[in-house]
Design a protein around this motif. Structure first.
Motif, PDB file in Angstrom:
ATOM      1  N   THR A 160      -6.282  -9.370  10.651  1.00 17.81           N
ATOM      2  CA  THR A 160      -7.553  -8.868  11.169  1.00 17.81           C
ATOM      3  C   THR A 160      -8.438  -8.285  10.076  1.00 17.81           C
ATOM      4  N   TYR A 161      -7.911  -8.221   8.852  1.00 17.54           N
ATOM      5  CA  TYR A 161      -8.693  -7.689   7.734  1.00 17.54           C
ATOM      6  C   TYR A 161      -9.276  -8.839   6.926  1.00 17.54           C
ATOM      7  N   SER A 162     -10.552  -8.725   6.601  1.00 14.61           N
ATOM      8  CA  SER A 162     -11.246  -9.710   5.787  1.00 14.61           C
ATOM      9  C   SER A 162     -11.925  -8.985   4.634  1.00 14.61           C
ATOM     10  N   PRO A 163     -12.120  -9.686   3.475  1.00 12.57           N
ATOM     11  CA  PRO A 163     -11.792 -11.073   3.154  1.00 12.57           C
ATOM     12  C   PRO A 163     -10.295 -11.264   2.943  1.00 12.57           C
ATOM     13  N   PRO A 164      -9.847 -12.497   2.638  1.00  8.47           N
ATOM     14  CA  PRO A 164      -8.410 -12.758   2.489  1.00  8.47           C
ATOM     15  C   PRO A 164      -7.713 -11.886   1.457  1.00  8.47           C
ATOM     16  N   SER A 165      -8.430 -11.441   0.436  1.00  7.60           N
ATOM     17  CA  SER A 165      -7.799 -10.578  -0.558  1.00  7.60           C
ATOM     18  C   SER A 165      -7.361  -9.257   0.062  1.00  7.60           C
ATOM     19  N   ILE A 166      -8.112  -8.765   1.047  1.00  5.56           N
ATOM     20  CA  ILE A 166      -7.732  -7.524   1.730  1.00  5.56           C
ATOM     21  C   ILE A 166      -6.518  -7.779   2.608  1.00  5.56           C
ATOM     22  N   ALA A 167      -6.512  -8.908   3.322  1.00  6.11           N
ATOM     23  CA  ALA A 167      -5.354  -9.253   4.146  1.00  6.11           C
ATOM     24  C   ALA A 167      -4.104  -9.423   3.287  1.00  6.11           C
ATOM     25  N   GLY A 168      -4.250 -10.065   2.130  1.00  2.00           N
ATOM     26  CA  GLY A 168      -3.120 -10.224   1.222  1.00  2.00           C
ATOM     27  C   GLY A 168      -2.637  -8.890   0.672  1.00  2.00           C
ATOM     28  N   HIS A 169      -3.567  -7.973   0.435  1.00  2.00           N
ATOM     29  CA  HIS A 169      -3.215  -6.620  -0.001  1.00  2.00           C
ATOM     30  C   HIS A 169      -2.327  -5.946   1.045  1.00  2.00           C
ATOM     31  N   SER A 170      -2.675  -6.121   2.322  1.00  2.00           N
ATOM     32  CA  SER A 170      -1.890  -5.529   3.411  1.00  2.00           C
ATOM     33  C   SER A 170      -0.483  -6.107   3.444  1.00  2.00           C
ATOM     34  N   VAL A 171      -0.383  -7.423   3.359  1.00  2.00           N
ATOM     35  CA  VAL A 171       0.927  -8.083   3.399  1.00  2.00           C
ATOM     36  C   VAL A 171       1.786  -7.654   2.219  1.00  2.00           C
ATOM     37  N   GLY A 172       1.174  -7.548   1.049  1.00  2.00           N
ATOM     38  CA  GLY A 172       1.933  -7.155  -0.132  1.00  2.00           C
ATOM     39  C   GLY A 172       2.587  -5.789   0.027  1.00  2.00           C
ATOM     40  N   TYR A 173       1.848  -4.828   0.558  1.00  2.00           N
ATOM     41  CA  TYR A 173       2.407  -3.492   0.742  1.00  2.00           C
ATOM     42  C   TYR A 173       3.392  -3.448   1.905  1.00  2.00           C
ATOM     43  N   PHE A 174       3.153  -4.248   2.943  1.00  2.00           N
ATOM     44  CA  PHE A 174       4.128  -4.298   4.034  1.00  2.00           C
ATOM     45  C   PHE A 174       5.458  -4.846   3.532  1.00  2.00           C
ATOM     46  N   ALA A 175       5.404  -5.917   2.751  1.00  2.00           N
ATOM     47  CA  ALA A 175       6.633  -6.485   2.198  1.00  2.00           C
ATOM     48  C   ALA A 175       7.339  -5.483   1.295  1.00  2.00           C
ATOM     49  N   SER A 176       6.565  -4.718   0.513  1.00  2.00           N
ATOM     50  CA  SER A 176       7.164  -3.703  -0.337  1.00  2.00           C
ATOM     51  C   SER A 176       7.878  -2.645   0.502  1.00  2.00           C
ATOM     52  N   GLY A 177       7.276  -2.260   1.628  1.00  2.00           N
ATOM     53  CA  GLY A 177       7.912  -1.286   2.506  1.00  2.00           C
ATOM     54  C   GLY A 177       9.203  -1.803   3.111  1.00  2.00           C
TER      55      GLY A 177
END
Length: 488
Positions: A160-177
């Motif tokens: 739900t976050y745009s642009p894709p770089s922001i969405a990728g930022h979210s996924v990166g930190y979720f995976a780190s968690g």
């Protein structure tokens, strides 16, 4: 006769008013201050977004790790411990398959996350309160279902976050968690297990409350990022692709402000828009070989190593005279398996944090590479367990070899997870339906959610392979006179 005379014209040179210079300088300074304030605001938003998704991944997965770490304490000695692993993964698989593939329409994130929080807390309380094996397995099932649904929901929330770089930022930190959960969960149970199952698990039951608190109090609203990316984003994030995932459109306030739905898109029509079974099959088909198969294979090989081969990688206890460092880490034969798990969890955490640490993502064409390397590690560790590369007299060399291979195993597993979900978050929308914003939104949510069952099914199949693998490797070791696996 008088001659005419010409007086030279007065030459007047006008210099710019010093007041004008001052005004221009003041304007430039004001513009510079505005840019700095904007960059500071953007960095703060990104930090809050990253911390929120890190906490989501950590809390969502930490109960799974605590339950596995407490397996020996949760069931009677005569009960196979594999039943804990099965009850801890099967309900999560049901959630990951059921929700994206069966349910239709919009996702109400707040309601779903509150439901996950209640179910996780209820599951841990059931484990803590009841001594019955079946009631504890029921509690584990509740916590597992909640964990699977939570992981699915957070990954979909990132779209739900745009642009894709922001969405990728979210996924990166979720995976780190999620990677940190392996270390934090094992450490927490090590600290509270002395209090007993009731108290230790009861204390753990309050941890899911962090999720709704983070969602409502810390997580930035997706509308905060609905403007062209500033240079601060370019500094902190990997460069965005040439396309923009979805248009920057303001949110409809009514439903979102009530906390029922999050998204960076207008709500669109509230009725009549839902993906059909044919729509979902159309979306899934190209994902099978591109994302799902590599993720399934990585987890199949990874958990076969952890559950089937790892328990048989046993060696003589190092002596202080020959190997002073190893002797300080390994005191009994039973210390080897926890050591391998610690090495694995540490490297998984580091590799899942690769995107959040600023390292570039794997190119899409290299996504199968971790699975290929993981299969090679599986073969190498199988040979080491059954035959041995250096012989039974070279225990130290074998220990260092296993240490290196398991470290590489954790790196491959973590890279596969974070890069698959990062890449799918960067996939462009279907140009044929890009004008239908609500359908585009639901397709993005479904695509990232549909992949979730690949890793869970790989773990489930690995749990079925692990038992006969461990038994056969132990028999092979006994035939060549290595009896350590029989003494555990």
């Amino acid at each position: 006769m008088r001659h005419p005379t010409f007086a030279p014209a007065d030459l007047t040179i006008t210099f710019p008013d010093r007041g004008s210079e001052t005004d221009d300088d003041e304007f430039d300074r004001h513009d510079s201050r505005t840019d700095k304030e904007t960059q500071k605001r953007e960095r703060k938003l990104l930090q809050k977004l990253g911390l929120s998704f890190f906490l989501f991944g950590l809390i969502n997965n930490v109960l799974y790790v605590i339950i596995l770490s407490a397996a020996l304490d949760l069931v009677p000695p005569s009960t196979p411990k594999g039943i804990i692993a099965f009850c801890n993964i099967a309900p999560a698989l049901v959630a990951k398959v059921g929700w994206p593939y069966i349910l239709k329409g919009r996702i109400r994130y707040a309601k779903r996350l509150i439901g996950c929080c209640i179910l996780s807390t209820l599951g841990m309380l059931v484990i803590a309160i009841f001594d019955s094996l079946y009631m504890r397995l029921l509690g584990i099932g509740f916590a597992s279902f909640s964990s699977g649904l939570g992981e699915l929901t957070f990954l979909q929330l990132s779209t739900t976050y745009s642009p894709p770089s922001i969405a990728g930022h979210s996924v990166g930190y979720f995976a780190s968690g999620t990677g940190a959960a392996g270390l934090v969960g094992a450490f927490l149970w090590w600290e509270v297990r002395s209090l007993g199952v009731r108290t230790g698990v009861g204390i753990s039951s309050v941890m899911p409350l962090v999720i709704p608190l983070t969602y409502f109090l810390l997580l930035p609203h997706s509308s905060s990022f609905l403007y062209p990316a500033h240079s601060a984003y370019e500094d902190m994030l990997s460069p965005p692709p040439v396309f923009s995932a979805l248009p920057y459109t303001p949110l409809a306030a009514a439903e979102d402000e009530a906390g029922e739905e999050e998204g960076s898109l207008p709500s669109g029509p509230k009725r009549g828009v839902a993906l059909s079974a044919s729509d979902k099959w159309r979306l899934v088909k190209p994902l099978l070989s591109r994302y799902m198969l590599p993720l399934f294979c990585v987890y199949l090989f990874e958990y076969t190593i952890n559950q089937g081969i790892g328990p048989t990688l046993l060696y003589p206890v190092p002596s202080a005279e020959d190997h002073w460092l190893l002797s300080k880490i390994i005191h009994t034969v039973r210390d080897y398996y926890p050591l391998w798990q610690l090495v694995y969890q540490t490297t998984v955490f580091l590799s899942r944090s690769s995107i959040s640490l600023g390292l570039p993502a794997l190119p899409a064409r290299l996504l199968p590479l971790p699975a290929i390397v993981q299969f090679g590690i599986l073969l190498a560790l199988t040979y080491e367990s059954a035959v041995g590369f250096f012989g039974d007299d070279s225990g130290a060399l074998s220990i260092f070899l296993v240490f290196a291979l398991i470290s590489l195993e954790g790196v491959c597993g973590g890279l596969a997870y974070v890069n698959v979900f990062y890449r799918i978050n960067h996939e462009p929308p279907d140009p044929n339906i890009s004008s239908n914003i609500e359908q585009t939104r639901q397709e993005r949510e479904f695509k990232i959610g549909s992949i979730g069952f690949a890793d869970s099914s790989g773990i489930l199949f690995a749990s079925l392979l692990a038992v006969p693998t461990e038994i056969q490797l132990c028999k092979t070791q006994v035939r060549r006179g290595k009896m350590f696996c029989k003494g555990l």
